[in-house]
Design a protein around this motif. Structure first.
Motif, PDB file in Angstrom:
ATOM      1  N   ALA A  51       0.834  -1.200   0.000  1.00 28.65           N
ATOM      2  CA  ALA A  51       0.000   0.000   0.000  1.00 28.65           C
ATOM      3  C   ALA A  51       0.873   1.257   0.000  1.00 28.65           C
ATOM      4  O   ALA A  51       0.543   2.240  -0.676  1.00 28.65           O
ATOM      5  CB  ALA A  51      -0.927   0.005   1.218  1.00 28.65           C
ATOM      6  N   LEU A  52       1.982   1.225   0.692  1.00 28.36           N
ATOM      7  CA  LEU A  52       2.891   2.365   0.688  1.00 28.36           C
ATOM      8  C   LEU A  52       3.518   2.564  -0.677  1.00 28.36           C
ATOM      9  O   LEU A  52       3.701   3.695  -1.135  1.00 28.36           O
ATOM     10  CB  LEU A  52       3.972   2.194   1.749  1.00 28.36           C
ATOM     11  N   ALA A  53       3.832   1.448  -1.368  1.00 27.81           N
ATOM     12  CA  ALA A  53       4.409   1.542  -2.697  1.00 27.81           C
ATOM     13  C   ALA A  53       3.412   2.145  -3.681  1.00 27.81           C
ATOM     14  O   ALA A  53       3.772   2.953  -4.540  1.00 27.81           O
ATOM     15  CB  ALA A  53       4.850   0.154  -3.175  1.00 27.81           C
ATOM     16  N   VAL A  54       2.136   1.769  -3.569  1.00 27.33           N
ATOM     17  CA  VAL A  54       1.105   2.343  -4.446  1.00 27.33           C
ATOM     18  C   VAL A  54       1.007   3.842  -4.211  1.00 27.33           C
ATOM     19  O   VAL A  54       0.927   4.622  -5.158  1.00 27.33           O
ATOM     20  CB  VAL A  54      -0.269   1.652  -4.184  1.00 27.33           C
ATOM     21  N   LEU A  55       1.023   4.270  -2.962  1.00 26.02           N
ATOM     22  CA  LEU A  55       0.943   5.698  -2.668  1.00 26.02           C
ATOM     23  C   LEU A  55       2.169   6.439  -3.171  1.00 26.02           C
ATOM     24  O   LEU A  55       2.065   7.553  -3.674  1.00 26.02           O
ATOM     25  CB  LEU A  55       0.777   5.912  -1.172  1.00 26.02           C
ATOM     26  N   ALA A  56       3.335   5.837  -3.045  1.00 22.61           N
ATOM     27  CA  ALA A  56       4.562   6.484  -3.504  1.00 22.61           C
ATOM     28  C   ALA A  56       4.556   6.656  -5.016  1.00 22.61           C
ATOM     29  O   ALA A  56       5.033   7.660  -5.535  1.00 22.61           O
ATOM     30  CB  ALA A  56       5.778   5.684  -3.062  1.00 22.61           C
ATOM     31  N   ASN A  57       4.012   5.677  -5.733  1.00 22.34           N
ATOM     32  CA  ASN A  57       3.976   5.749  -7.191  1.00 22.34           C
ATOM     33  C   ASN A  57       2.846   6.631  -7.698  1.00 22.34           C
ATOM     34  O   ASN A  57       2.848   7.053  -8.840  1.00 22.34           O
ATOM     35  CB  ASN A  57       3.845   4.354  -7.796  1.00 22.34           C
ATOM     36  N   ALA A  58       1.851   6.921  -6.866  1.00 25.57           N
ATOM     37  CA  ALA A  58       0.719   7.737  -7.283  1.00 25.57           C
ATOM     38  C   ALA A  58       1.037   9.225  -7.260  1.00 25.57           C
ATOM     39  O   ALA A  58       0.355  10.010  -7.915  1.00 25.57           O
ATOM     40  CB  ALA A  58      -0.477   7.461  -6.376  1.00 25.57           C
ATOM     41  N   ALA A  59       2.063   9.600  -6.550  1.00 21.47           N
ATOM     42  CA  ALA A  59       2.416  11.022  -6.449  1.00 21.47           C
ATOM     43  C   ALA A  59       2.949  11.516  -7.793  1.00 21.47           C
ATOM     44  O   ALA A  59       3.706  10.815  -8.469  1.00 21.47           O
ATOM     45  CB  ALA A  59       3.458  11.226  -5.376  1.00 21.47           C
ATOM     46  N   PRO A  60       2.543  12.718  -8.220  1.00 15.09           N
ATOM     47  CA  PRO A  60       2.999  13.238  -9.527  1.00 15.09           C
ATOM     48  C   PRO A  60       4.458  13.607  -9.523  1.00 15.09           C
ATOM     49  O   PRO A  60       5.111  13.888  -8.646  1.00 15.09           O
ATOM     50  CB  PRO A  60       2.123  14.460  -9.760  1.00 15.09           C
TER      51      PRO A  60
END
Length: 60
Positions: A51-60
């Motif tokens: 879940a942390l990886a998804v959030l990190a990759n979602a940032a522009p």
């Protein structure tokens, strides 16, 4: 303050007091244990690494 440094011994005791205070303040901070608890979100649920990886990759 200028009167303090007229004597070497007074200056030495003053400096020792400053060092002692700095050590006392730094040593009073809690250490992070090796087996620290897993991170949790605002609701108290554990956060998974994926879940942390998804959030990190979602940032522009």
């Amino acid at each position: 303050m200028s009167r303090l440094f007229r004597s070497r011994w007074a200056a030495l005791l003053w400096a020792a007091g400053i060092c002692w205070t700095a050590y006392d303040v730094a040593a009073s901070q809690p250490a992070t244990p090796a087996n620290a608890a897993a991170p949790v979100d605002a609701t108290g649920e554990p956060v998974e690494g994926a879940a942390l990886a998804v959030l990190a990759n979602a940032a522009p």
